[in-house]
Design a protein around this motif. Structure first.
Motif, PDB file in Angstrom:
ATOM      1  N   LEU A 190       1.046  -1.409   0.020  1.00 33.91           N
ATOM      2  CA  LEU A 190      -0.004   0.074  -0.152  1.00 33.91           C
ATOM      3  C   LEU A 190       0.836   1.197   0.149  1.00 33.91           C
ATOM      4  O   LEU A 190       1.740   1.467   0.732  1.00 33.91           O
ATOM      5  N   ARG A 191       0.342   2.180  -0.798  1.00 34.44           N
ATOM      6  CA  ARG A 191       1.161   3.571  -1.020  1.00 34.44           C
ATOM      7  C   ARG A 191       0.574   4.289   0.239  1.00 34.44           C
ATOM      8  O   ARG A 191      -0.669   4.544  -0.067  1.00 34.44           O
ATOM      9  N   CYS A 192       1.489   5.226   0.909  1.00 31.86           N
ATOM     10  CA  CYS A 192       0.879   6.290   1.680  1.00 31.86           C
ATOM     11  C   CYS A 192       0.401   7.473   0.913  1.00 31.86           C
ATOM     12  O   CYS A 192       1.148   8.000   0.065  1.00 31.86           O
TER      13      CYS A 192
ATOM     14  N   SER B 171       5.841   3.491   1.031  1.00 29.81           N
ATOM     15  CA  SER B 171       4.863   2.359   1.404  1.00 29.81           C
ATOM     16  C   SER B 171       4.219   2.925   2.894  1.00 29.81           C
ATOM     17  O   SER B 171       4.951   3.506   3.648  1.00 29.81           O
ATOM     18  N   VAL B 172       3.222   2.139   3.078  1.00 26.11           N
ATOM     19  CA  VAL B 172       2.613   2.457   4.361  1.00 26.11           C
ATOM     20  C   VAL B 172       3.429   1.896   5.563  1.00 26.11           C
ATOM     21  O   VAL B 172       3.515   2.463   6.429  1.00 26.11           O
ATOM     22  N   ALA B 173       4.344   0.879   5.080  1.00 27.86           N
ATOM     23  CA  ALA B 173       5.321   0.302   6.291  1.00 27.86           C
ATOM     24  C   ALA B 173       6.404   1.314   6.394  1.00 27.86           C
ATOM     25  O   ALA B 173       6.636   1.057   7.624  1.00 27.86           O
TER      26      ALA B 173
ATOM     27  N   MET C 266       0.937   0.148  -4.572  1.00 24.87           N
ATOM     28  CA  MET C 266       2.215   0.591  -5.007  1.00 24.87           C
ATOM     29  C   MET C 266       2.693  -0.094  -6.469  1.00 24.87           C
ATOM     30  O   MET C 266       3.265   0.394  -7.138  1.00 24.87           O
ATOM     31  N   SER C 267       2.047  -1.259  -6.775  1.00 23.23           N
ATOM     32  CA  SER C 267       1.870  -1.721  -8.050  1.00 23.23           C
ATOM     33  C   SER C 267       0.588  -2.080  -8.529  1.00 23.23           C
ATOM     34  O   SER C 267      -0.187  -2.958  -8.009  1.00 23.23           O
ATOM     35  N   PRO C 268       0.084  -0.969  -9.319  1.00 23.40           N
ATOM     36  CA  PRO C 268      -1.492  -1.148  -9.725  1.00 23.40           C
ATOM     37  C   PRO C 268      -1.670  -2.417 -10.442  1.00 23.40           C
ATOM     38  O   PRO C 268      -0.848  -2.850 -11.198  1.00 23.40           O
ATOM     39  N   ARG C 269      -2.922  -2.697 -10.295  1.00 24.23           N
ATOM     40  CA  ARG C 269      -3.557  -3.897 -11.261  1.00 24.23           C
ATOM     41  C   ARG C 269      -3.573  -3.810 -12.586  1.00 24.23           C
ATOM     42  O   ARG C 269      -3.661  -2.696 -13.183  1.00 24.23           O
TER      43      ARG C 269
ATOM     44  N   ALA D 108       3.730   9.076   8.593  1.00 23.33           N
ATOM     45  CA  ALA D 108       2.439   9.881   8.359  1.00 23.33           C
ATOM     46  C   ALA D 108       1.322   9.534   9.217  1.00 23.33           C
ATOM     47  O   ALA D 108       1.345   8.187   9.550  1.00 23.33           O
ATOM     48  N   ASN D 109       0.556  10.397   9.837  1.00 30.34           N
ATOM     49  CA  ASN D 109      -0.466   9.934  10.537  1.00 30.34           C
ATOM     50  C   ASN D 109      -1.462   9.035   9.748  1.00 30.34           C
ATOM     51  O   ASN D 109      -1.907   8.022  10.338  1.00 30.34           O
ATOM     52  N   TRP D 110      -1.563   9.412   8.500  1.00 30.00           N
ATOM     53  CA  TRP D 110      -2.498   8.537   7.599  1.00 30.00           C
ATOM     54  C   TRP D 110      -2.073   7.054   7.521  1.00 30.00           C
ATOM     55  O   TRP D 110      -2.662   6.053   7.587  1.00 30.00           O
ATOM     56  N   ALA D 111      -0.611   7.040   7.411  1.00 32.90           N
ATOM     57  CA  ALA D 111      -0.182   5.639   7.360  1.00 32.90           C
ATOM     58  C   ALA D 111      -0.180   4.757   8.523  1.00 32.90           C
ATOM     59  O   ALA D 111      -0.544   3.645   8.711  1.00 32.90           O
ATOM     60  N   GLU D 112      -0.124   5.668   9.876  1.00 31.73           N
ATOM     61  CA  GLU D 112      -0.408   4.838  11.041  1.00 31.73           C
ATOM     62  C   GLU D 112      -1.912   4.327  11.047  1.00 31.73           C
ATOM     63  O   GLU D 112      -2.189   3.291  11.564  1.00 31.73           O
ATOM     64  N   ASP D 113      -2.756   5.280  10.765  1.00 28.71           N
ATOM     65  CA  ASP D 113      -4.124   4.738  10.577  1.00 28.71           C
ATOM     66  C   ASP D 113      -4.512   3.430   9.723  1.00 28.71           C
ATOM     67  O   ASP D 113      -5.203   2.692  10.062  1.00 28.71           O
ATOM     68  N   ALA D 114      -3.803   3.700   8.568  1.00 28.84           N
ATOM     69  CA  ALA D 114      -3.780   2.540   7.611  1.00 28.84           C
ATOM     70  C   ALA D 114      -3.386   1.398   8.128  1.00 28.84           C
ATOM     71  O   ALA D 114      -3.858   0.225   7.971  1.00 28.84           O
ATOM     72  N   ARG D 115      -2.017   1.356   8.757  1.00 28.59           N
ATOM     73  CA  ARG D 115      -1.336   0.276   9.271  1.00 28.59           C
ATOM     74  C   ARG D 115      -2.702  -0.270  10.181  1.00 28.59           C
ATOM     75  O   ARG D 115      -2.792  -1.645  10.416  1.00 28.59           O
ATOM     76  N   ARG D 116      -3.307   0.524  11.264  1.00 33.15           N
ATOM     77  CA  ARG D 116      -4.072  -0.037  12.196  1.00 33.15           C
ATOM     78  C   ARG D 116      -5.453  -0.657  11.593  1.00 33.15           C
ATOM     79  O   ARG D 116      -5.808  -1.756  11.869  1.00 33.15           O
ATOM     80  N   THR D 117      -5.870   0.145  10.344  1.00 32.28           N
ATOM     81  CA  THR D 117      -7.094  -0.426   9.573  1.00 32.28           C
ATOM     82  C   THR D 117      -6.590  -2.075   8.920  1.00 32.28           C
ATOM     83  O   THR D 117      -7.706  -2.803   9.042  1.00 32.28           O
ATOM     84  N   VAL D 118      -5.602  -2.056   8.526  1.00 32.00           N
ATOM     85  CA  VAL D 118      -5.056  -3.433   7.881  1.00 32.00           C
ATOM     86  C   VAL D 118      -5.083  -4.483   8.954  1.00 32.00           C
ATOM     87  O   VAL D 118      -5.902  -5.584   8.781  1.00 32.00           O
TER      88      VAL D 118
END
Length: 151
Positions: free
Chosen positions: A41-43, A50-52, A93-96, A56-66
């Motif tokens: 996942l891209r931040c 990547s989110v990893a 990160m790699s679109p389908r 950023a706060n959004w990335a923290e929220d995304a990791r928590r959501t995952v």
């Protein structure tokens, strides 16, 4: 020398700061799946990370959501679909290769094949051209030429 080494170690360890230990799942198998998804996942704030590895706060929220989705029984594809539904293919990160973006994936090879085809056609066309024949002089022209050459 020591400050340089410290700086290098500090820079290498910066992605480690992105993950808060409180975000980690208790189940090691689920945590391993979550980490793989985090790298896919891209931040949307940083856009090049990547989110990893993002702080950023959004990335923290995304990791928590995952982790919440995985803990709730969602599959990896369900988690990816969840983010794509909200943020579009940009979040990957790699679109389908699907839908309307297949043309973007095929553009490079298509341009290469088009260029090769045009190049081959040009070379073949040039080789088929007949070489200009030598001009044959009429008798009057040949006499005039001899006359000029004598002068």
């Amino acid at each position: 020398m020591i400050p340089r080494i410290s700086l290098v170690l500090l820079l290498l360890a910066s992605p480690l700061w992105a993950m808060d230990p409180s975000e980690m799942l208790q189940d090691p198998a689920l945590e391993a799946r979550a980490r793989v998804i985090d790298h896919e996942l891209r931040c949307v704030v940083c856009q090049s990370e990547s989110v990893a590895s993002s702080n950023a706060n959004w990335a923290e929220d995304a990791r928590r959501t995952v982790r919440e989705l995985l803990d709730g029984g969602a599959s990896d594809d369900d988690v990816m679909d969840f983010f794509v539904a909200r943020y579009g293919e940009f979040v990957l990160m790699s679109p389908r290769v699907s839908g309307s973006n297949w043309l973007l994936w095929a553009a490079g090879p298509l341009m290469l094949l088009t260029g090769l085809g045009l190049g081959i056609g040009y070379i073949r066309g040039r080789s088929k051209l007949t070489s200009p024949q030598e001009a044959v002089l009429s008798e009057a022209e040949a006499a005039r030429l001899r006359e000029i050459m004598k002068e």
